[in-house]
Design a protein around this motif. Structure first.
Motif, PDB file in Angstrom:
ATOM      1  N   ASP A  90       2.198  -2.643   0.997  1.00 49.51           N
ATOM      2  CA  ASP A  90       0.773  -2.866   1.262  1.00 49.51           C
ATOM      3  C   ASP A  90       0.048  -3.381   0.023  1.00 49.51           C
ATOM      4  O   ASP A  90      -0.795  -4.279   0.111  1.00 49.51           O
ATOM      5  CB  ASP A  90       0.110  -1.577   1.762  1.00 49.51           C
ATOM      6  CG  ASP A  90       0.596  -1.168   3.145  1.00 49.51           C
ATOM      7  OD1 ASP A  90       1.174  -2.021   3.862  1.00 49.51           O
ATOM      8  OD2 ASP A  90       0.408   0.010   3.510  1.00 49.51           O
ATOM      9  N   GLN A  91       0.383  -2.839  -1.150  1.00 50.40           N
ATOM     10  CA  GLN A  91      -0.250  -3.283  -2.397  1.00 50.40           C
ATOM     11  C   GLN A  91       0.100  -4.743  -2.709  1.00 50.40           C
ATOM     12  O   GLN A  91      -0.769  -5.525  -3.101  1.00 50.40           O
ATOM     13  CB  GLN A  91       0.187  -2.393  -3.565  1.00 50.40           C
ATOM     14  CG  GLN A  91      -0.380  -0.993  -3.511  1.00 50.40           C
ATOM     15  CD  GLN A  91       0.211  -0.105  -4.601  1.00 50.40           C
ATOM     16  OE1 GLN A  91       1.077  -0.507  -5.362  1.00 50.40           O
ATOM     17  NE2 GLN A  91      -0.280   1.136  -4.654  1.00 50.40           N
ATOM     18  N   VAL A  92       1.355  -5.098  -2.531  1.00 53.42           N
ATOM     19  CA  VAL A  92       1.787  -6.472  -2.799  1.00 53.42           C
ATOM     20  C   VAL A  92       1.100  -7.433  -1.842  1.00 53.42           C
ATOM     21  O   VAL A  92       0.585  -8.486  -2.252  1.00 53.42           O
ATOM     22  CB  VAL A  92       3.325  -6.598  -2.704  1.00 53.42           C
ATOM     23  CG1 VAL A  92       3.767  -8.058  -2.726  1.00 53.42           C
ATOM     24  CG2 VAL A  92       3.995  -5.827  -3.832  1.00 53.42           C
ATOM     25  N   LEU A  93       1.053  -7.088  -0.573  1.00 55.14           N
ATOM     26  CA  LEU A  93       0.398  -7.961   0.410  1.00 55.14           C
ATOM     27  C   LEU A  93      -1.093  -8.107   0.119  1.00 55.14           C
ATOM     28  O   LEU A  93      -1.661  -9.195   0.245  1.00 55.14           O
ATOM     29  CB  LEU A  93       0.627  -7.426   1.827  1.00 55.14           C
ATOM     30  CG  LEU A  93       2.049  -7.575   2.355  1.00 55.14           C
ATOM     31  CD1 LEU A  93       2.194  -6.865   3.701  1.00 55.14           C
ATOM     32  CD2 LEU A  93       2.435  -9.041   2.473  1.00 55.14           C
ATOM     33  N   ALA A  94      -1.743  -7.022  -0.307  1.00 57.38           N
ATOM     34  CA  ALA A  94      -3.167  -7.086  -0.641  1.00 57.38           C
ATOM     35  C   ALA A  94      -3.385  -8.014  -1.835  1.00 57.38           C
ATOM     36  O   ALA A  94      -4.333  -8.823  -1.838  1.00 57.38           O
ATOM     37  CB  ALA A  94      -3.702  -5.686  -0.947  1.00 57.38           C
TER      38      ALA A  94
END
Length: 80
Positions: free
Chosen positions: A67-71
């Protein structure tokens, strides 16, 4: 069978490890690896690296990290 020498063993090592050489070449390289510590070490490194990469490809990132990478990707895309 004849010892194929270091040059041939190293040149054909990847194919040998994937069983992509003919039986004669396979036997020659196998014989060489059994008698040459340097080439045997190189074969061990190549085999270990292949196994580690294969294991890593089967692993998935934790959901929170994903989720952090996609954000972050979305944030970068939004500015371009």
């Amino acid at each position: 069978m004849t010892d194929c020498g270091c040059d041939k063993a190293k040149r054909d090592l990847e194919e040998y490890l994937r069983n992509e050489v003919c039986k004669t070449q396979h036997s020659d390289i196998k014989e060489h690896l059994a008698s040459c510590p340097d080439c045997a070490q190189e074969a061990l490194v190549a085999t270990t690296l292949t196994e580690v990469v294969a294991r890593a490809c089967k692993e998935t990132a934790p959901e929170e990290l994903r989720d952090q990478v996609l954000a972050q990707l979305r944030a970068v895309q939004a500015t371009h």
